[in-house]
Design a protein around this motif. Sequence first.
Motif: not given
Length: 172
Positions: A76, A109, A134, A139, A144
């Motif tokens: 991310g 994502t 994540l 991210f 998320i």
Amino acid sequence: MQKDNQAKVLPPIRDKALAYLARRDHTQHELTRKLLHAGYAEEEIKTALDELSQRGWLSSQRFAENYITQKQAKFGNQKLAYELLHKGVEESVVQQALAEAKETELERTREVWRKKFGTLPANQIEKARQIRFLQSRGFSSAIIRYIVDGTTEDGSHCSQGEAKRNPGTTGV
């Protein structure tokens, strides 16, 4: 006389720097560190790297763009920004290079989540696990939550059963 001596020393530094740049783009910080480790003097390094920058062979902007292109499928924007800053890229260059990547962060994502998990979490423990994964990839929290909560593209939520039967309806 000192200029003659410096002229004799500069080409090897420049050649060494160009050899590093031939393999991949580097930041000025990375090249300085590598050339110092190779035994070159700091003042000579600065002179050589200034010349390379003026000729367009050493560019933080190009390095940042290439780095983002290579890594954005897995990471991310937060992690990409952190890594670039850690490598010595100026913050303004990082922000400029990440501007385009911000537009695709949701899709990136979603793809990372789909490859790793593929289904919505069945319970809070699994949800926390997916969120942690994540987050470790850098991210944003808002994206998320959007993905892990199973929000569809129209903003509604679908049940776990619907997500398993028809993953296309989850928007993730």
